[in-house]
Design a protein around this motif. Structure first.
Motif, PDB file in Angstrom:
ATOM      1  N   ARG A  24      -7.114  78.465  -9.934  1.00 34.71           N
ATOM      2  CA  ARG A  24      -8.229  78.383 -10.882  1.00 34.71           C
ATOM      3  C   ARG A  24      -9.509  77.887 -10.199  1.00 34.71           C
ATOM      4  N   ALA A  26      -9.981  75.930  -7.637  1.00 36.47           N
ATOM      5  CA  ALA A  26     -10.065  74.506  -7.281  1.00 36.47           C
ATOM      6  C   ALA A  26     -10.736  74.354  -5.928  1.00 36.47           C
ATOM      7  N   ARG A  59     -10.878  83.910 -15.484  1.00 34.19           N
ATOM      8  CA  ARG A  59     -10.150  82.783 -16.060  1.00 34.19           C
ATOM      9  C   ARG A  59     -10.871  81.467 -15.825  1.00 34.19           C
ATOM     10  N   SER A  63     -11.774  74.560 -11.310  1.00 34.34           N
ATOM     11  CA  SER A  63     -10.915  73.557 -11.951  1.00 34.34           C
ATOM     12  C   SER A  63     -11.009  72.198 -11.261  1.00 34.34           C
ATOM     13  N   GLY A  64     -12.079  71.991 -10.514  1.00 30.94           N
ATOM     14  CA  GLY A  64     -12.296  70.684  -9.903  1.00 30.94           C
ATOM     15  C   GLY A  64     -11.575  70.529  -8.579  1.00 30.94           C
ATOM     16  N   ASP A  66      -8.782  70.036  -5.763  1.00 33.84           N
ATOM     17  CA  ASP A  66      -7.448  70.636  -5.664  1.00 33.84           C
ATOM     18  C   ASP A  66      -6.399  69.527  -5.671  1.00 33.84           C
ATOM     19  N   MET A  82     -13.178  61.756   0.775  1.00 35.70           N
ATOM     20  CA  MET A  82     -13.280  63.098   0.194  1.00 35.70           C
ATOM     21  C   MET A  82     -14.412  63.159  -0.835  1.00 35.70           C
ATOM     22  N   GLY A 110     -13.488  69.030 -14.843  1.00 36.13           N
ATOM     23  CA  GLY A 110     -13.514  68.008 -13.796  1.00 36.13           C
ATOM     24  C   GLY A 110     -14.670  68.236 -12.836  1.00 36.13           C
ATOM     25  N   ILE A 139      -9.731  58.552 -14.110  1.00 36.90           N
ATOM     26  CA  ILE A 139     -10.849  58.325 -13.185  1.00 36.90           C
ATOM     27  C   ILE A 139     -12.143  58.751 -13.885  1.00 36.90           C
ATOM     28  N   GLY A 142     -16.755  61.798  -9.782  1.00 42.50           N
ATOM     29  CA  GLY A 142     -16.783  61.171  -8.446  1.00 42.50           C
ATOM     30  C   GLY A 142     -17.543  61.976  -7.411  1.00 42.50           C
ATOM     31  N   LYS A 256       7.333  73.848 -12.542  1.00 38.96           N
ATOM     32  CA  LYS A 256       8.460  74.298 -13.377  1.00 38.96           C
ATOM     33  C   LYS A 256       9.370  75.346 -12.691  1.00 38.96           C
TER      34      LYS A 256
END
Ligand SMILES: CC[C@H](C(=O)O)C(=O)SCCNC(=O)CCNC(=O)[C@H](O)C(C)(C)COP(=O)(O)OP(=O)(O)OC[C@H]1O[C@@H](n2cnc3c(N)ncnc32)[C@H](O)[C@@H]1OP(=O)(O)O
Length: 256
Positions: A24, A26, A59, A63-64, A66, A82, A110, A139, A142, A256
């Motif tokens: 996504r 990241a 999509r 997603s911020g 990783d 980081m 995020g 959190i 950042g 999963k």
């Protein structure tokens, strides 16, 4: 094997695409290196009139951080290394002498929301949802995103609510509260061209001068120092048990 990003200049528009749809979009270290490359490109190519950031696919925009890579960072010092790297890159991005546009093609959460907020403009696909969900991981922002959000002119209660809700908002609500400047249907590229149509008629030197006006305001307001303080706060929360456990839960859920 993709580097996780690519960028291309066409007719004065430099588009940086995060290309990790399987995650996504990241952000990992390789993509951060891409930010370095594209910022350097802007500084060495005066043909660039607009810098756009978007994501591969429909999509996700981003997603911020990783989580599958950054979960190995467990101390405040490791996290700070980081976070500081990306915060520095986003500050350089935010202070570029050209208009910067987040072309939000899908979910932005995020750090993805932080990247979008570091841009001058946010164009959001009608079906996209965006949110500063860092709070669900115990959190704060950042990479500077919380600091930029308080600079973007939203009513204070709306800006703070975005952060403390730690949830995603639909595109129309993002527009209503003043975070999104446009909500678009259909092809992102068409929405972008429509958005920059009038700006194209204005000399680049005028755009540069207006960006410099805002950067002077930020320098007088100690923005860079406030971003460093945001990084420090996030780093301290990062090493606390609630964050480490939340990341483990995400990763085990997705194993999963
Ligand atoms: C300072 C910034 C700070 C930082 O970390 O530095 C942050 O950015 S904190 C926030 C970190 N990001 C997240 O917590 C978002 C996690 N992802 C999600 O909530 C969802 O994936 C979502 C809403 C982005 C998309 O949901 P959707 O149902 O469409 O997809 P899946 O959840 O099934 O994910 C597909 C696939 O992508 C992997 N994935 C998604 N996001 C990340 C991520 N941030 N890091 C690593 N991997 C990510 C997910 O694990 C799935 O992988 P798979 O192998 O297919 O199970």
């Amino acid at each position: 094997m993709t580097k996780g990003y690519f960028f291309e200049e066409v007719d004065g528009v430099l588009t940086f695409t995060i290309d990790r749809p399987e995650r996504r979009n990241a952000i990992n270290d390789d993509v951060m290196d891409g930010f370095r490359e594209v910022i350097d490109y802007v500084h060495t190519h005066d043909t660039v009139r607009f810098l756009v950031i978007t994501g591969t696919g429909d999509r996700a925009f981003c997603s911020g951080g990783d989580l599958s890579e950054f979960h190995t960072l467990t101390t405040a010092e490791q996290a700070s290394s980081m976070l500081s790297k990306m915060a520095e890159l986003l500050y350089e991005w935010a202070t570029l002498p050209v208009p910067t546009i987040a072309l939000i093609n899908g979910t932005a959460v995020g750090g993805g929301c932080e990247i979008a907020t570091a841009c001058d403009f946010r164009l959001v696909a009608a079906e996209a949802k965006c949110g500063f969900i860092q709070g669900t991981l115990a959190i704060t922002t950042g990479w500077g995103g919380g600091t930029y959000l308080f600079e973007r002119g939203l009513r204070h209660d709306r800006a703070l609510k975005m952060l403390v809700d730690a949830k995603t908002y639909p595109a129309q609500q993002l527009y209503d509260i003043g975070w999104a400047m446009r909500v678009f249907e259909g092809e992102p590229r068409n929405a972008l061209e429509e958005f920059i149509e009038d700006m194209r008629k204005v000399e680049p030197g005028v755009h540069k001068a207006y960006k410099e006006m805002e950067i002077r305001k930020w320098k007088n307001a100690g923005l860079y120092t406030r971003i460093q303080q945001e990084v420090a706060t996030c780093s301290l929360l990062w090493e606390q048990e609630p964050h480490l456990a939340a990341v483990d839960r995400f990763l085990s859920k997705n194993k999963k």
